[in-house]
Write a protein that holds these residues in place. Structure first.
Motif, PDB file in Angstrom:
ATOM      1  N   GLU A 234       0.790  -1.748  -0.177  1.00 57.28           N
ATOM      2  CA  GLU A 234      -0.291   0.081  -0.267  1.00 57.28           C
ATOM      3  C   GLU A 234       0.841   1.595   0.529  1.00 57.28           C
ATOM      4  N   LYS A 235       2.535   0.792   0.891  1.00 58.81           N
ATOM      5  CA  LYS A 235       2.724   2.433   0.863  1.00 58.81           C
ATOM      6  C   LYS A 235       3.755   2.089  -0.242  1.00 58.81           C
ATOM      7  N   ILE A 236       4.169   1.092  -1.016  1.00 61.42           N
ATOM      8  CA  ILE A 236       5.526   1.215  -2.146  1.00 61.42           C
ATOM      9  C   ILE A 236       5.014   0.963  -3.731  1.00 61.42           C
ATOM     10  N   THR A 237       5.307   2.051  -3.828  1.00 59.71           N
ATOM     11  CA  THR A 237       4.809   1.636  -5.723  1.00 59.71           C
ATOM     12  C   THR A 237       6.534   1.098  -6.416  1.00 59.71           C
ATOM     13  N   VAL A 238       5.680   0.247  -7.453  1.00 56.58           N
ATOM     14  CA  VAL A 238       6.986  -0.178  -7.819  1.00 56.58           C
ATOM     15  C   VAL A 238       6.316  -0.285  -9.255  1.00 56.58           C
ATOM     16  N   ALA A 239       7.464   0.458 -10.394  1.00 55.10           N
ATOM     17  CA  ALA A 239       6.215   0.871 -11.718  1.00 55.10           C
ATOM     18  C   ALA A 239       8.106   0.854 -12.910  1.00 55.10           C
ATOM     19  N   ARG A 240       7.479   0.287 -14.136  1.00 55.86           N
ATOM     20  CA  ARG A 240       8.761  -0.132 -14.847  1.00 55.86           C
ATOM     21  C   ARG A 240       8.699   1.580 -15.703  1.00 55.86           C
ATOM     22  N   PHE A 246      13.423   0.946 -13.841  1.00 53.33           N
ATOM     23  CA  PHE A 246      12.394   0.897 -12.625  1.00 53.33           C
ATOM     24  C   PHE A 246      13.015   1.725 -11.534  1.00 53.33           C
ATOM     25  N   ALA A 247      11.157   2.041 -11.416  1.00 52.24           N
ATOM     26  CA  ALA A 247      11.503   2.941  -9.796  1.00 52.24           C
ATOM     27  C   ALA A 247      10.635   2.988  -8.881  1.00 52.24           C
TER      28      ALA A 247
END
Length: 321
Positions: A234-240, A246-247
């Motif tokens: 919920e508090k960590i957004t993983v994105a390419r 990645f971030a």
């Protein structure tokens, strides 16, 4: 004269009789046409999957009409049950939509717009309905509601699929740059919380592509995505963000928690590489942190990007020496 009068009276009577017959037949035809239209209307109402209701609100909640099509969703006998226990509408509604139902009966919604709610069906599954409601007033107070409900499960599913495609990366199924920027702007403009951005960049993607082909390079990206996505929450957004970059946006944390997270990611990478997989993951990481996110996200991102490239350069120096 008398004979003429009698003859005229007879002719008039005949004409009136003919006129009455014609009028009767005309009315009969119209009546039958209206009855046919009514029967067609009732057939449509009772056989469509949309269902109509009329419910008294005051002095007590009581259903006065529910079209038979309601039983398609709620099961045989559900209408009789609702007539006897109108509170079923409150017990079977999705908990998150209970407040919408209360606002509807209290006159606190815009009745010109469709009202979306979820109710539990005969199989215990929550189904999504769009309702168009007309309130009935007496002396300025709502005494009844009448409306029509249409199941919109397919519409909602299509919207979910479109939104998923809009905000997810096709190759990895991680969130994409568009979603990352959406979350980025939320913390930059609307919310103020301690926040970190972690930038991850693969070290050997070009080598993989040159030596093994882009298909294997894609597998490296996918494997990296799986490793990083284990830390999504919920508090960590993983994105390419694109390519081999990645971030992670990490909200509501301390610097120590961010550094612990990075160490855990590196440990997971080491475990993967030690497992004997032919796809070995190597990446450089850097983070930026601030005790407040509002108006600081650009600065945090640049700090993370700078630290990531420093990590990459440090690795190259170690290889040289």
């Amino acid at each position: 004269m008398i004979e003429q009068f009698i003859f005229g009276l007879i002719i008039s009577s005949i004409l009136w009789a003919v006129l009455v017959v014609i009028l009767y037949r005309t009315l009969k035809v119209k009546e039958e046409a209206l009855k046919e239209k009514y029967d067609r209307f009732i057939h449509v109402v009772e056989n469509t999957k949309d269902f109509i209701y009329y419910c008294e609100i005051s002095p007590e909640i009581k259903f006065k009409y529910l079209s038979p099509s309601a039983e398609y969703f709620f099961g045989n006998g559900s209408i009789a049950k609702a007539y006897l226990s109108p509170n079923v509408a409150f017990t079977d509604i999705h908990p998150d939509d209970y407040n919408i139902l209360m606002k509807k009966i209290n006159g606190e919604l815009d009745y010109k717009k469709g009202i979306v709610q979820r109710w539990k069906d005969k199989d215990g599954i929550y189904r999504c309905f769009e309702e168009f409601t007309t309130p009935i007033y007496e002396n300025g107070k709502i005494v009844a509601l009448q409306g029509v409900l249409r199941n919109i499960d397919e519409k909602v599913e299509l919207q979910n699929q479109l939104e998923y495609r809009l905000y997810h990366d096709n190759l990895t199924n991680l969130y994409n740059r568009g979603y990352f920027e959406r979350v980025f702007e939320k913390y930059n403009q609307q919310m103020n919380t301690p926040i970190a951005i972690i930038i991850c960049d693969l070290d050997e993607l070009k080598l993989f592509n040159d030596n093994y082909g882009h298909k294997v390079g894609d597998e490296l990206i996918q494997e990296t995505a799986k490793l990083l996505n284990q830390f999504s929450s919920e508090k960590i957004t993983v994105a390419r963000l694109g390519g081999d970059e990645f971030a992670l946006i990490v909200a509501g944390v301390t610097v120590e928690e961010v550094e612990e997270l990075i160490n855990n990611i590196l440990k997971e990478v080491e475990t993967h590489n030690a497992s004997g997989s032919i796809i070995r993951v190597k990446m450089s990481m850097g983070y930026g942190f601030s005790n407040g996110s509002k108006g600081k996200m650009e600065e945090i991102f640049n700090q993370a990007d700078k630290n990531m490239y420093k990590s990459k350069e440090d690795k190259k120096k170690l290889l040289i020496y």
